[in-house]
Design a protein around this motif. Structure first.
Motif, PDB file in Angstrom:
ATOM      1  N   ARG A 176       2.013   1.883  -3.459  1.00 13.94           N
ATOM      2  CA  ARG A 176       0.954   2.474  -4.293  1.00 13.94           C
ATOM      3  C   ARG A 176       0.889   3.987  -4.097  1.00 13.94           C
ATOM      4  O   ARG A 176       0.845   4.748  -5.056  1.00 13.94           O
ATOM      5  CB  ARG A 176      -0.431   1.888  -3.914  1.00 13.94           C
ATOM      6  CG  ARG A 176      -0.734   0.539  -4.411  1.00 13.94           C
ATOM      7  CD  ARG A 176      -2.134   0.063  -3.927  1.00 13.94           C
ATOM      8  NE  ARG A 176      -3.213   0.914  -4.397  1.00 13.94           N
ATOM      9  CZ  ARG A 176      -3.989   1.684  -3.606  1.00 13.94           C
ATOM     10  NH1 ARG A 176      -3.827   1.705  -2.317  1.00 13.94           N
ATOM     11  NH2 ARG A 176      -4.943   2.423  -4.112  1.00 13.94           N
ATOM     12  N   TRP A 177       0.835   4.427  -2.841  1.00 11.99           N
ATOM     13  CA  TRP A 177       0.719   5.856  -2.560  1.00 11.99           C
ATOM     14  C   TRP A 177       1.961   6.606  -3.028  1.00 11.99           C
ATOM     15  O   TRP A 177       1.855   7.736  -3.526  1.00 11.99           O
ATOM     16  CB  TRP A 177       0.456   6.091  -1.076  1.00 11.99           C
ATOM     17  CG  TRP A 177      -0.965   5.784  -0.720  1.00 11.99           C
ATOM     18  CD1 TRP A 177      -1.430   4.676  -0.084  1.00 11.99           C
ATOM     19  CD2 TRP A 177      -2.108   6.580  -1.020  1.00 11.99           C
ATOM     20  NE1 TRP A 177      -2.793   4.736   0.037  1.00 11.99           N
ATOM     21  CE2 TRP A 177      -3.235   5.902  -0.530  1.00 11.99           C
ATOM     22  CE3 TRP A 177      -2.287   7.801  -1.659  1.00 11.99           C
ATOM     23  CZ2 TRP A 177      -4.526   6.399  -0.655  1.00 11.99           C
ATOM     24  CZ3 TRP A 177      -3.572   8.303  -1.771  1.00 11.99           C
ATOM     25  CH2 TRP A 177      -4.663   7.605  -1.279  1.00 11.99           C
ATOM     26  N   ARG A 193       3.741   5.878  -5.595  1.00 10.70           N
ATOM     27  CA  ARG A 193       3.646   6.006  -7.062  1.00 10.70           C
ATOM     28  C   ARG A 193       2.703   7.152  -7.449  1.00 10.70           C
ATOM     29  O   ARG A 193       2.951   7.866  -8.423  1.00 10.70           O
ATOM     30  CB  ARG A 193       3.174   4.708  -7.719  1.00 10.70           C
ATOM     31  CG  ARG A 193       4.082   3.497  -7.543  1.00 10.70           C
ATOM     32  CD  ARG A 193       5.535   3.613  -7.998  1.00 10.70           C
ATOM     33  NE  ARG A 193       6.390   4.493  -7.277  1.00 10.70           N
ATOM     34  CZ  ARG A 193       7.030   4.208  -6.107  1.00 10.70           C
ATOM     35  NH1 ARG A 193       6.864   3.052  -5.514  1.00 10.70           N
ATOM     36  NH2 ARG A 193       7.821   5.092  -5.540  1.00 10.70           N
ATOM     37  N   ASN A 195       0.826  -1.203   0.000  1.00  8.89           N
ATOM     38  CA  ASN A 195       0.000   0.000   0.000  1.00  8.89           C
ATOM     39  C   ASN A 195       0.864   1.257   0.000  1.00  8.89           C
ATOM     40  O   ASN A 195       0.575   2.221  -0.705  1.00  8.89           O
ATOM     41  CB  ASN A 195      -0.952  -0.003   1.187  1.00  8.89           C
ATOM     42  CG  ASN A 195      -1.948   1.129   1.081  1.00  8.89           C
ATOM     43  OD1 ASN A 195      -2.666   1.243   0.093  1.00  8.89           O
ATOM     44  ND2 ASN A 195      -1.972   1.982   2.081  1.00  8.89           N
TER      45      ASN A 195
END
Length: 157
Positions: free
Chosen positions: A135-136, A138, A132
């Motif tokens: 993801r953030w 990116r 997670n």
């Protein structure tokens, strides 16, 4: 405005005053208060260097600066609720602070979604774990590259 710092109440006059960009405080507060979950909301702050967003231009309503903040806010919310239909998302509150000389965009996110049957379901927009976080990061990379902002994870900055 009165806020608690440690054990003391402190009066703080913010100039300019915080601005609501999206949402209605009373609606978001009612949504949060109506939840029976242990963790009823999440908060996030996007903080910009003074060289990235001109606070004076933002406060004057400069369309170029405002558009960049709107795109960033929209990308953040779409990323947060990816795959969740708009009518199944909770009301959110997005506000700003510029009294420190730099822009901060604050998100208040009630931690629920509405499932296909109309039931309220717990939702964590930022679950724990390295995947997670990746993801953030990116999303942050994409936004900093698009707007040529400073990458906060760049050790050269």
């Amino acid at each position: 405005m009165t806020k608690t710092v440690g054990q003391k109440s402190v009066n703080e006059a913010r100039s300019p005053r915080p601005e609501v960009l999206l949402g209605h405080p009373a609606v978001v507060q009612a949504a949060i208060n109506g939840l029976g979950f242990k963790r009823r909301y999440s908060l996030c702050t996007l903080s910009f260097a003074a060289s990235e967003i001109c606070v004076e231009a933002f406060n004057r309503g400069n369309s170029g600066v405002r558009d960049a903040v709107a795109v960033t806010t929209s990308a953040f919310l779409e990323f947060t609720y990816a795959g969740i239909p708009v009518d199944s998302r909770p009301p959110v509150l997005v506000s700003t602070h510029t009294h420190t000389g730099r822009l901060e965009v604050n998100f208040t996110l009630p931690r629920f979604v509405i499932d296909g049957g109309g039931a309220v379901r717990s939702f964590n927009p930022c679950p724990p774990g390295n995947g997670n976080r990746w993801r953030w990061d990116r999303l942050g990379d994409a936004l900093t590259k698009h707007f040529d902002w400073i990458n906060p994870r760049d050790i050269e900055c």
